[in-house]
Design an enzyme around this catalytic site. Structure first.
Site, short mmCIF file in Angstrom:
data_model
loop_
_atom_site.label_atom_id
_atom_site.label_comp_id
_atom_site.label_asym_id
_atom_site.label_seq_id
_atom_site.Cartn_x
_atom_site.Cartn_y
_atom_site.Cartn_z
CG ASP A 164 -1.76 -1.25 1.36
OD1 ASP A 164 -2.07 -1.86 0.32
OD2 ASP A 164 -2.10 -1.62 2.49
CD GLU B 76 -9.38 -2.49 -1.40
OE1 GLU B 76 -10.03 -2.55 -0.33
OE2 GLU B 76 -8.65 -3.41 -1.79
#
Length: 517
Positions: free
Chosen positions: A22, A184
């Protein structure tokens, strides 16, 4: 004869290997700063610095105090800190993320990237993966992925006051992606007259993709790119898989680049990735007003001015006054559990829990960063129980342990815990070594004797002292995400579950490093 053109500079992916998922990046002048998810580990949100997007050095952790990172003692593995975003605005650094185990979304700030970072300012917003962006009027917009489950509404956007933790407008539905699961990882960017909304969808497994939409305002309406996803390796045999959760950055001379997570699965079908989701870098091109990327290769053309990649030192002799930022522990690291002062030049660890199979143990480790690696420690053990462990979570770890005059290799795989092999050790300091070796080094004869395909991504060998023969060898697939599930990767570390132990040094690096003795 015309001399050959010099070979264009290149770099190897991943640029930050090992469990560093991420990624989010920002540039301040000629300096780049990048953060990653840390899940249940403390300290949280590793922070890296680079001058060329290729060579990264960890300079700290954003969440390095318990007041910033409240994690319950029984927080589940792969819970904790999800998907940070780092930005620079108004002379300050801003980091926003989600603590899924306590409190939800929050913001911390700092004048300098190395810190100190503030205590959290909590935002009354649901969901995960928050992002911050400012418009020309100074309004701050937070895009985030709506709560998973029956109330999931894709990506939402709210206008917020990040200093006060107040929601000023919204949240309102923005874009639910192209119809794949789990839209997302949103990031908002102002490029020219357009706002771009970059997201991930398809799940963070092999179907992971990057998609983009644009609007004239953060309020929308959002127009999807004519060709989405703008990046995907799904259903290919590319050695890089699970490409997604991306962030964009520009260089001082106007080049566009993307950082993203991806994996390197190996072994027999369905293949296994053991290092976790890693940070990759890839160039971005613009076509008809839309960003396009990919494929993401293991070797890429380097950014202008990038220096040749160098491997950072991996050895720690514990001579510094504090622990280096690479050292992490599950959930917390109580002050009384470790010391560098009790025995100068040694790391002392004191037992806080009786087993690695449950939360609460004393464990200090670092992410495995090399598919083929060698990790060694010098352990001076007392009458207790201590050793070196390769950890994915409480239910999946391999331990090389010294206790009661014996060294033992212990395998914890799901509900099963087994002592695999033992041998006597003499009192006093002893060297413990764990190597990881790819399955391709197994012989055809070994495969034939087993009656199985060589399915493992790697094999782990456990050595005691100078003995070249391993005490045991174990299949690495059981310390993979495909077996254990979750979002993390291997962490190799020192532990004590009874009494006190001292570690003189810790060394982790490539298996075939010619500089390693």
């Amino acid at each position: 004869m015309t001399p050959p053109k010099p070979e264009a500079p290149s770099y190897d992916n991943p640029v930050i290997p090992g469990f560093h998922p991420d990624p989010s990046v920002c540039r301040v002048g000629e300096d780049y700063y990048l953060v990653c998810s840390s899940f249940e580990y403390f300290p949280g949100v590793p922070l890296f610095h680079s001058r060329d997007l290729v060579n990264w050095r960890q300079v700290g952790n954003v969440l390095d105090r318990p007041s910033q990172l409240p994690l319950p003692a029984d927080a589940m593995a792969s819970d904790g800190i999800y998907a940070p975003t780092i930005r620079h605005h108004g002379g300050r650094f801003w980091m926003i993320t989600t603590n899924v185990s306590h409190g939800g979304n929050f913001v911390v700030t700092a004048e300098r990237p190395e810190g100190p970072w503030s205590d959290p300012v909590w935002l009354d917003l649901p969901g995960i993966d928050p992002d911050l962006a400012w418009d020309e009027d100074g309004n701050c917009w937070c895009a985030f992925a709506g709560a998973h489950g029956p109330d999931f509404h894709g990506v939402q956007v709210a206008r917020v006051d990040p200093e006060a933790g107040k929601v000023l407008e919204g949240p309102s539905p923005a874009w639910a992606g192209t119809g794949l699961q789990w839209p997302e990882a949103p990031h908002l960017y102002r490029v020219g007259e357009w706002w771009y909304l970059l997201i991930a969808e398809g799940g963070t497994e092999r179907g992971h993709t990057v998609a983009v939409a644009r609007a004239r305002s953060p309020r929308g309406p959002w127009e999807p790119a004519p060709v989405n996803p703008v990046l995907s390796h799904r259903s290919t045999n590319h050695p890089v898989q699970s490409t997604g959760h991306a962030d964009l950055v520009t260089t001082p001379d106007g080049e566009w680049w993307m950082v993203l997570l991806a994996t390197r699965p190996v072994g027999y079908s369905p293949k296994f990735h053991v290092l976790g989701r890693e940070t990759f870098l890839t160039p971005v091109r613009w076509e008809d007003g839309w960003p396009r990327v990919g494929p993401v290769n293991l070797r890429e053309r380097a950014p202008s001015g990038a220096r040749p990649a160098r491997v950072a030192p991996q050895r720690d002799d514990f001579d510094a006054p504090g622990l280096a930022p690479q050292w992490i522990s599950p959930r917390s690291r109580p002050d009384g559990s470790w010391s560098l002062a009790e025995r100068p030049g040694w790391l002392a660890l004191h037992a806080t829990g009786p087993t690695l199979d449950r939360p609460g143990c004393t464990f200090v480790g670092r992410r495995q960063q090399h598919p083929e690696s060698r990790t060694a420690v010098l352990l001076d053990h007392g009458p207790g129980r201590a050793g070196l462990s390769v950890r994915l979570d409480e239910g999946h770890h391999y331990d090389l342990e010294v206790a009661d005059g014996q060294a033992a290799v212990i395998a914890r795989i799901g509900p099963l815990r087994q002592v695999v092999a033992t041998r006597p050790v003499v009192p006093g300091p002893v060297t413990l070594v764990i190597t990881t070796r790819s399955a391709r080094r197994w012989t055809e004869g070994e495969e034939a004797r087993s009656g199985l395909h060589v399915a493992a991504p790697d094999h782990l060998a456990f050595h005691v002292g100078e003995d070249p023969e391993p005490l045991a060898e174990l299949d690495g697939r059981y310390l993979s995400t495909e077996v254990a599930t979750g979002f993390t990767g291997r962490v190799i570390g020192m532990y004590v579950t009874e009494g006190t132990a001292w570690f003189d040094w810790f060394d982790h690096g490539p298996l075939d490093d010619p500089d390693r003795t």
